[in-house]
Enzyme design. Structure first.
Site, mmCIF file in Angstrom:
data_model
loop_
_atom_site.group_PDB
_atom_site.id
_atom_site.type_symbol
_atom_site.label_atom_id
_atom_site.label_comp_id
_atom_site.label_asym_id
_atom_site.label_seq_id
_atom_site.Cartn_x
_atom_site.Cartn_y
_atom_site.Cartn_z
ATOM 1 N N ILE A 466 1.837 2.863 -7.290
ATOM 2 C CA ILE A 466 2.091 3.431 -6.185
ATOM 3 C C ILE A 466 3.436 4.162 -6.154
ATOM 4 O O ILE A 466 3.487 5.519 -5.943
ATOM 5 C CB ILE A 466 1.867 2.718 -4.692
ATOM 6 C CG1 ILE A 466 0.329 2.247 -4.789
ATOM 7 C CG2 ILE A 466 2.157 3.339 -3.648
ATOM 8 C CD1 ILE A 466 0.115 1.138 -3.631
ATOM 9 N N LYS A 580 2.535 -5.113 2.923
ATOM 10 C CA LYS A 580 1.647 -5.709 3.905
ATOM 11 C C LYS A 580 2.338 -7.012 4.530
ATOM 12 O O LYS A 580 2.182 -7.411 5.478
ATOM 13 C CB LYS A 580 0.139 -6.004 3.832
ATOM 14 C CG LYS A 580 -0.479 -4.680 3.673
ATOM 15 C CD LYS A 580 -2.047 -5.087 3.398
ATOM 16 C CE LYS A 580 -2.407 -5.230 1.927
ATOM 17 N NZ LYS A 580 -2.113 -4.029 1.112
ATOM 18 N N GLU A 607 1.812 2.736 8.060
ATOM 19 C CA GLU A 607 0.274 3.547 7.970
ATOM 20 C C GLU A 607 -0.305 2.893 7.006
ATOM 21 O O GLU A 607 -1.700 2.536 6.995
ATOM 22 C CB GLU A 607 0.522 4.914 8.312
ATOM 23 C CG GLU A 607 -0.958 5.230 8.356
ATOM 24 C CD GLU A 607 -1.580 5.271 9.707
ATOM 25 O OE1 GLU A 607 -2.384 4.194 10.018
ATOM 26 O OE2 GLU A 607 -1.107 5.768 10.598
ATOM 27 N N GLU A 668 -6.203 -5.105 -7.530
ATOM 28 C CA GLU A 668 -4.856 -5.496 -7.779
ATOM 29 C C GLU A 668 -5.115 -5.908 -9.189
ATOM 30 O O GLU A 668 -6.200 -6.217 -9.853
ATOM 31 C CB GLU A 668 -4.533 -6.762 -6.983
ATOM 32 C CG GLU A 668 -4.042 -6.360 -5.610
ATOM 33 C CD GLU A 668 -3.041 -5.536 -5.424
ATOM 34 O OE1 GLU A 668 -2.051 -5.577 -6.078
ATOM 35 O OE2 GLU A 668 -3.055 -4.560 -4.360
ATOM 36 N N ASP A 679 -6.365 -9.928 1.408
ATOM 37 C CA ASP A 679 -5.664 -8.733 1.700
ATOM 38 C C ASP A 679 -6.526 -7.974 2.845
ATOM 39 O O ASP A 679 -5.754 -7.748 3.647
ATOM 40 C CB ASP A 679 -5.990 -7.883 0.525
ATOM 41 C CG ASP A 679 -5.245 -6.538 0.780
ATOM 42 O OD1 ASP A 679 -3.966 -6.296 0.597
ATOM 43 O OD2 ASP A 679 -6.133 -5.566 0.308
ATOM 44 N N LYS A 683 -5.044 -7.029 6.839
ATOM 45 C CA LYS A 683 -5.164 -5.682 7.186
ATOM 46 C C LYS A 683 -5.588 -5.631 8.701
ATOM 47 O O LYS A 683 -5.406 -5.231 9.878
ATOM 48 C CB LYS A 683 -6.039 -4.890 6.462
ATOM 49 C CG LYS A 683 -5.487 -4.522 5.356
ATOM 50 C CD LYS A 683 -6.178 -3.844 4.537
ATOM 51 C CE LYS A 683 -5.849 -3.089 3.129
ATOM 52 N NZ LYS A 683 -6.473 -2.475 2.217
ATOM 53 N N GLY A 798 -6.716 3.518 -4.342
ATOM 54 C CA GLY A 798 -6.243 4.700 -5.521
ATOM 55 C C GLY A 798 -4.767 4.896 -5.102
ATOM 56 O O GLY A 798 -4.404 5.107 -3.811
#
Length: 818
Positions: A466, A580, A607, A668, A679, A683, A798
């Site tokens: 990322i 997160k 976000e 991951e 995960d 969220k 992605g």
């Protein structure tokens, strides 16, 4: 006049004038550091320290070598004689000081005069050896002053007559010694700081010159100190008043006394760079020459102290302000700034720290009776402050200037200690903490001189999939964002798990848009770095760098990094994070981070915590802020698991599909992170908290997709072997769903204060039935969207889409804080 090379430049400028017209006089200063060395000679001689002789010999040798380098052989004998005579005289004076063990102010002025006399003789002889007609003149024969040694006041009436008479009798170009003059008794005096420039102005004004040119080593007056603000710009023109204000508040190119003689005769002053004579420089003249910018310049005075005098009895204390200034004047304390509350209950003054204690004592003695009667409180002293002044003729009668300035400071978390503005409205001055000075200068400078430019100074940790993709996107969009929207993103700090780099070293103040780590070449730069990554060191340096609009970007999945968010926000640095761990950590920490994120000038944007670049959190916040009530949230929040169950059709085995998702980079590196459901639990927890729910991660019920046996695999390879043994279990779930016309979806739900994550089979009528590829989807059922939920859907995994979401949040920090 700093060196031989400088003198060559000066000679070239004299022989090739930039302006039409004749050069009538060249006023020279001493060579670089010579005056300081001569003062040291006097001090050592007075202290009976005969090491002054060594300095004297070295100084003589330097001037002899300068003659050898600049004066032709035929004229060198005469030039050497000039040097020898002056150094013989200087040595005699120093010997006298050595014998009497004392150096009076008058003697010191006389000794200091030798610096200009030496350089003027050398320049005159060098010009003559090149065929230039000129004459040496000692300014002591031209300028008459009082006997205030060290800072003598000029007798302009007498001086003007002498200068005009001299130049009428001497038509050749005159090489004049700057800085020095003479008293009525015939004693040598000096004109103080900037004395050589002052001499030029005196001579130019007396002769009614077309212009006075001051040649220095800078390109003229700058909009700010380039050592503190790298994107400082040259000021092409400014008024005498603007120049005086900027000089008073720290600009050192020109001094107020220099301008006064020229100003009275309306003679423009041109400041030029000796090393770049082709550059236009700065013209100082009448108010008609004011800068076209809203402000002309921003200056500062570092290391100041303020004294606060207050009390209910200030109103009744007759002539309080006059008495205060009289008390300070008696102690010769210079007041830089004064401000008084409209209630008249308090007066604040700014002085040099060395004068603070003396000023405090003087004020307390002056108001002793009022203090004894408890009408006036104890005088408070604060140190470690800086005064910043915004100067400009166009500030007059211009609404909103002060508001804009305070907004710039406020959004960067800079506290204003005191404010002052004169009735002329020529400047607005503020006092800030000295540690905030450079940041304040950069913020104000950007706001006034680049109002359409929004600098974003990024400190990025995490250069994996990322982070690396984000840097590529920044590089690609750089020119477009700058040209179309005024965004300039600068990567100031960068780190991976091993190394870290910053765009410059400690003590360097950043500013210009050329600064920053090249987002196209970051990998090579980081690899070459010798700095080991230590989180504390990275964050400490980020906080110390004096730049406004700083944004910390966390592209890791680190709990250690997430634990620092509150301290980062407290330092008035915004945070953008796909990590997160902070938003889904303990409720106590979540609330603490939220409190700091409410401070002016900072943002915490996350976000991408829930759905990559999908506007899920922002949509939920908009619903909440507009008064809607969320009844239920139902969501597929794992792009990787969405892909897995979209592909888990036909004869494909579950382990095979998971392996394919891993290869595509949707999961991951260790797929257990996704398959465990933790995960997704994080969220849905984040979304629940956004609705105002108090909830911990342990409160979320999770159905894991991996058995305890697979979960305990020692490696990813072993994990897949164990998953293959569980293919039959998943195949059975798939077959049962297909027989009923249903599809498997891994769904997170929040309703009535409870959250859970589980594998469910949904019918064709369900909005999640037709998901494809790695899509995420969220259905908000609210009072307004009751019969038909509000749907947000799109790719949820992605590197490209997640990095794009981080990129958007980075830009949003600048947009939202404007």
């Amino acid at each position: 006049m700093g060196s031989v090379e400088s003198l060559r430049k000066v000679i070239s400028i004299i022989n090739n004038p930039q302006q039409d017209g004749r050069i009538v006089a060249v006023v020279v200063s001493a060579m670089n550091s010579v005056t300081d060395q001569i003062i040291e000679i006097g001090k050592r001689a007075a202290a009976k320290d005969d090491s002054y002789k060594k300095i004297l010999r070295a100084l003589e040798e330097r001037h002899v070598k300068t003659v050898q380098a600049l004066v032709g052989r035929r004229e060198q004998e005469t030039a050497f004689q000039h040097i020898e005579v002056l150094f013989d005289a200087l040595e005699r004076v120093a010997r006298g000081v050595f014998l009497v063990r004392e150096i009076s102010p008058g003697a010191l002025d006389y000794i200091m005069s030798y610096g200009e006399r030496l350089s003027a003789h050398i320049l005159c002889d060098a010009l003559r050896s090149r065929g230039t007609k000129c004459e040496y003149v000692n300014a002591r024969t031209l300028i008459t002053t009082d006997s205030n040694f060290g800072h003598a006041a000029v007798d302009f009436k007498t001086t003007d007559k002498i200068i005009r008479k001299h130049f009428k009798a001497h038509p050749k170009m005159q090489i004049v010694t700057g800085f020095i003059a003479t008293s009525p008794e015939g004693k040598t005096t000096t004109l103080g700081r900037g004395g050589s420039d002052y001499t030029a102005s005196i001579v130019g004004a007396a002769l009614g010159a077309r212009a006075v040119e001051i040649w220095t080593d800078v390109p003229g007056v700058m909009t700010a100190d380039p050592r503190k603000v790298k994107d400082a710009l040259p000021v092409r023109k400014l008024s005498y008043s603007e120049a005086a204000e900027m000089s008073y508040f720290g600009a050192k190119v020109i001094h107020p006394p220099t301008m006064r003689p020229a100003e009275l005769r309306h003679i423009p002053i041109l400041i030029k760079n000796t090393f770049a004579p082709e550059e236009p420089g700065t013209v100082i003249g009448s108010s008609g020459l004011q800068s076209e910018a809203l402000a002309t310049g921003i200056t500062s005075i570092s290391d100041m102290a303020i004294l606060e005098v207050e009390g209910g009895g200030m109103v009744s204390a007759r002539g309080a302000v006059g008495r205060l200034f009289s008390a300070l004047a008696r102690e010769k304390v210079n007041v830089v700034l004064i401000t008084q509350a409209s209630s008249q209950n308090s007066i604040t003054i700014a002085v040099a720290p060395k004068d603070a204690d003396c000023a405090k004592l003087a004020i307390e003695e002056e108001f002793a009776l009022e203090r004894a009667a408890n009408l006036i409180d104890k005088v408070e002293v604060r140190t470690g402050l800086s005064v910043i002044a915004v100067v400009g003729e166009r500030l007059r009668r211009q609404p909103g200037i002060a508001g804009s300035m305070f907004q710039m400071l406020g959004k960067n978390g800079i506290n204003v200690v005191a404010i002052a503005q004169g009735s002329s409205e020529l400047n607005i001055s503020v006092v800030v903490e000295q540690k905030d000075e450079a940041k304040a200068l950069n913020a104000i400078h950007t706001g006034f001189f680049f109002p359409n430019t929004k600098y974003i100074n990024v400190f990025l940790i995490g250069t994996g999939l990322i982070g690396g993709t984000l840097l590529s996107q920044i590089a690609k969009q750089d020119e477009f964002l700058k040209d179309e929207y005024g965004y300039v993103i600068r990567i100031i700090g960068l780190a991976d798990q091993d190394k870290m780099i910053f765009s410059s070293g400690d003590g360097i103040v950043f500013g210009g848009e050329a600064d920053g780590i090249d987002p196209e070449n970051w990998r090579a730069l980081l690899t070459a770095s010798k700095s080991r990554m230590k989180l504390h060191d990275f964050l400490d340096k980020m906080k110390r760098i004096d730049l406004p609009d700083k944004v910390f970007v966390d592209c890791t999945a680190s709990e250690e990094v997430a634990a620092t968010y509150a301290d980062i926000l407290k330092a008035r640095i915004s945070i953008v994070a796909p990590n997160k761990k902070a938003a889904s950590g303990s409720m106590k920490r979540y609330r603490k981070i939220g409190e700091f994120a409410k401070m002016p000038g900072v943002k915490f944007l996350y976000e991408t915590n829930v759905g990559a670049a999908l506007p899920i959190i922002s949509t939920l916040n908009d619903l909440f802020l507009s008064g809607d009530e969320v009844l239920k949230i139902e969501a597929v929040l794992s792009g990787s698991l969405s892909y897995v169950f979209n592909e888990f059709t036909g004869k494909r085995r579950f382990s095979e599909v998971v392996r394919k998702a891993c290869i595509k980079g949707y999961t991951e590196p260790d797929p257990r992170e996704d398959l465990s459901g933790k995960d997704v639990a994080r969220k849905i927890l984040i979304l629940a908290r956004e609705t105002g729910e108090v909830m911990e991660l342990s409160d979320v019920k999770v159905e894991s997709l991996v058995s305890s046996r697979a979960r305990n695999a020692k490696s990813v390879g072993e994990l897949f072997k164990r998953l293959e043994r569980e293919d039959a279990r998943f195949e059975k779930k798939k077959q049962l769903a297909q027989e009923k016309g249903l599809r498997l979806r891994y769904i997170a739900t929040f309703e009535k204060g409870k959250a859970n994550v589980s594998l469910q089979a949904v019918p064709p009528s369900h909005p999640f039935y037709n998901l494809s590829d790695n899509d995420n989807i969220v259905a908000f059922t609210t009072k307004r969207y009751n019969s038909t939920p509000l749907i947000v859907q799109g790719p949820g995994a992605g590197a490209d889409v997640t990095a794009a979401g981080v990129f958007a949040d980075i830009l949003r920090t600048a947009r939202d804080l404007v």
